[in-house]
Design an enzyme around this catalytic site. Structure first.
Site, mmCIF file in Angstrom:
data_model
loop_
_atom_site.group_PDB
_atom_site.id
_atom_site.type_symbol
_atom_site.label_atom_id
_atom_site.label_comp_id
_atom_site.label_asym_id
_atom_site.label_seq_id
_atom_site.Cartn_x
_atom_site.Cartn_y
_atom_site.Cartn_z
ATOM 1 N N LYS A 101 -19.597 23.699 -25.721
ATOM 2 C CA LYS A 101 -18.205 23.235 -25.750
ATOM 3 C C LYS A 101 -17.861 22.239 -24.634
ATOM 4 O O LYS A 101 -16.971 21.423 -24.804
ATOM 5 C CB LYS A 101 -17.240 24.419 -25.711
ATOM 6 C CG LYS A 101 -17.260 25.202 -27.008
ATOM 7 C CD LYS A 101 -16.032 26.054 -27.175
ATOM 8 C CE LYS A 101 -16.027 26.759 -28.517
ATOM 9 N NZ LYS A 101 -16.963 27.929 -28.528
ATOM 10 N N GLU A 123 -6.196 26.341 -27.177
ATOM 11 C CA GLU A 123 -6.353 27.753 -27.460
ATOM 12 C C GLU A 123 -7.823 28.114 -27.230
ATOM 13 O O GLU A 123 -8.668 27.232 -27.120
ATOM 14 C CB GLU A 123 -6.006 28.050 -28.925
ATOM 15 C CG GLU A 123 -7.069 27.612 -29.934
ATOM 16 C CD GLU A 123 -7.220 26.107 -30.058
ATOM 17 O OE1 GLU A 123 -6.209 25.396 -29.871
ATOM 18 O OE2 GLU A 123 -8.348 25.650 -30.320
ATOM 19 N N SER A 388 -26.286 27.649 -29.347
ATOM 20 C CA SER A 388 -25.026 27.041 -28.899
ATOM 21 C C SER A 388 -24.544 27.557 -27.539
ATOM 22 O O SER A 388 -23.848 26.848 -26.830
ATOM 23 C CB SER A 388 -23.947 27.246 -29.951
ATOM 24 O OG SER A 388 -23.832 28.612 -30.301
HETATM 25 C C1 LIG Z 1 -17.159 28.624 -29.773
HETATM 26 C C2 LIG Z 1 -18.559 28.895 -29.978
HETATM 27 C C3 LIG Z 1 -19.148 28.720 -31.238
HETATM 28 C C4 LIG Z 1 -18.376 28.361 -32.458
HETATM 29 O O1 LIG Z 1 -17.755 27.115 -32.425
HETATM 30 P P1 LIG Z 1 -18.249 25.911 -33.308
HETATM 31 O O2 LIG Z 1 -17.150 24.928 -33.183
HETATM 32 O O3 LIG Z 1 -18.448 26.404 -34.689
HETATM 33 O O4 LIG Z 1 -19.510 25.427 -32.706
HETATM 34 C C5 LIG Z 1 -20.504 28.928 -31.345
HETATM 35 N N1 LIG Z 1 -21.249 29.297 -30.300
HETATM 36 C C6 LIG Z 1 -20.718 29.476 -29.076
HETATM 37 C C7 LIG Z 1 -21.606 29.886 -27.958
HETATM 38 C C8 LIG Z 1 -19.362 29.284 -28.878
HETATM 39 O O5 LIG Z 1 -18.851 29.463 -27.662
#
Ligand SMILES: *Cc1c(COP(=O)(O)O)cnc(C)c1O
Length: 405
Positions: A101, A123, A388
């Site tokens: 993010k 948010e 992610s």
């Molecule tokens: C917020 C988050 C997601 C989901 O958000 P996307 O916009 O779908 O990528 C996935 N993995 C992690 C570690 C997150 O913090």
């Protein structure tokens, strides 16, 4: 590559359209007042994203502050435990603040600075977007208001503490189910009242135009890096790439690097406890077309046509819709969307930790779980999974709910 009459060679030039549409999905369904604010942001973004100064500053920040490029790791022991398919992960868990993010938050906050705004508003669900934005705000010296559901505040106490330490105001949202959806509404309202001095920074490829476009652009660094790194490591493209889809930003980031390649692309949604409405958050699989939070996409609706209650073991994935570009890629068939449930996810969480020494976020564990299933199905080849984020934020929850396996 031409797929279903779409030329993916020129895809990014044509999608979204000037008014923010990916086919019939996207757009900016907002009040006339907010429409002006969105047009302001769009204009500023289109000017700034072409400026050498902006691009150079973002590049420097990514390298010197975020620690990019993040590596790709070969999961040798996990791969061997499953058969002959080789699994790889793109390590967004090693991006500063522990998830992908920050890629779009640094971009959005830099844009806010260029536009002369004083405050960023957002948010957060899992708390990751809040932490990333609070990080960016501290870096640039901006005020930061973060709206968060009361349920998530409880579940994500360490991230709440992080945001506060970073100087953000965390504002508790108690209405409805008191999770991500309600927090989005509250942040939107706050922005409506204060759009001259502030900028709303959405946490994913969601919301009215230009956010789905802007967040995709900022996240595309994942796919651009990953494609080059993967070819460098193996001499070829992966056979498949996999990412989890909440709103869809980490997925769009990875996918954008491979849309024009002969690579199978999989977006994975959370099936939670099962297929009953309210037990999952698999909007693309079970949802229908509808408008919410300022954009047209596929969403899960209740009997009144309102966004339905959703559930996932991963707070970052429990949102009743997905970005409009995912709805479009789903309709085209260029990306296959599938689901994994909580149990498969937790199993993958422990496997990756034990066999590879990487503790993944529960969100990311959805992608890992699917990659493991796909590896058994494929029999041979290679799969690149987007990791992610890291699992540190989930430790208390995992130990309380599942114990140490
Ligand atoms: C917020 C988050 C997601 C989901 O958000 P996307 O916009 O779908 O990528 C996935 N993995 C992690 C570690 C997150 O913090």
């Amino acid at each position: 590559m031409i797929f279903n009459n779409i030329d993916f060679d020129t895809y990014f030039k044509n999608y979204p359209s000037e008014d923010g549409f990916f086919g019939k999905y996207g757009g900016a369904y907002v009040s006339p007042e907010l429409k002006i604010a969105m047009e302001d942001i769009t204009e500023a973004y289109f000017t700034i994203c072409k400026s050498r100064k902006f691009i150079d500053e973002l590049r420097r920040i990514r390298k010197e502050f975020q620690g990019r490029p993040t590596p790709i790791s070969h999961l040798e022991r996990l791969s061997n435990s499953l058969g002959n398919v080789q699994l790889y992960v793109k390590r967004e868990d090693l991006n500063h603040s522990g998830a992908h993010k920050l890629n779009h938050c640094m971009g959005e906050a830099l844009l806010a600075k260029y536009m002369g705004k004083k405050k960023v508003i957002a948010e957060t669900g899992a708390g990751q977007h809040g932490v990333a934005l609070a990080t960016a705000a501290a870096y640039f010296g901006l005020e930061c208001d973060i709206y968060m559901g009361a349920v998530d505040i409880k579940k994500q106490a360490p991230n709440v503490a992080r945001m506060k330490i970073l100087g953000a105001n965390v504002i508790e949202v108690t209405h409805g189910l008191a999770t991500l959806k309600e927090a989005v509404d509250a942040a939107f309202d706050a922005y409506c009242n204060d759009y001259k001095d502030s900028i709303y920074c959405i946490g994913s490829v969601l919301g009215p135009h230009p956010f789905p476009l802007m967040v995709r652009d900022f996240q595309s660094v994942i796919g651009i890096e990953a494609r080059e790194q993967f070819i460098g490591m193996t001499g070829e493209l992966p056979d498949a790439v996999v990412a989890c889809v909440g709103g869809g930003s980490n997925a769009m980031g990875l996918f954008s690097g491979f849309l024009n390649d002969p690579v199978d692309i999989y977006g994975i949604e959370p099936l939670g406890r099962g297929e009953k409405l309210g037990d999952h958050a698999a909007s693309l699989k079970f949802g229908t077309e509808g408008i919410m939070h300022g954009f047209n996409s596929i969403m899960l609706k209740d009997e009144n046509g309102e966004p339905a209650p959703v559930y996932s073991v991963a707070s970052g994935l429990d949102y009743p819709s997905s970005g409009p570009e995912h709805a479009f890629l789903h309709e085209l068939g260029r990306v296959k969307y599938d689901v994994v449930n909580d149990d498969e996810t937790i199993d993958a969480f422990f496997k990756l930790s034990r066999l590879e020494g990487i503790i993944p976020a529960i969100e990311s564990s959805h992608a890992v779980a699917y990659g493991m299933k796909l590896a058994k199905e494929m029999g041979r080849g290679s799969i690149l999974i987007n990791l992610s984020g890291r699992g540190d934020k989930d430790m208390d929850y995992i130990i309380e709910k599942y114990g140490i396996r």
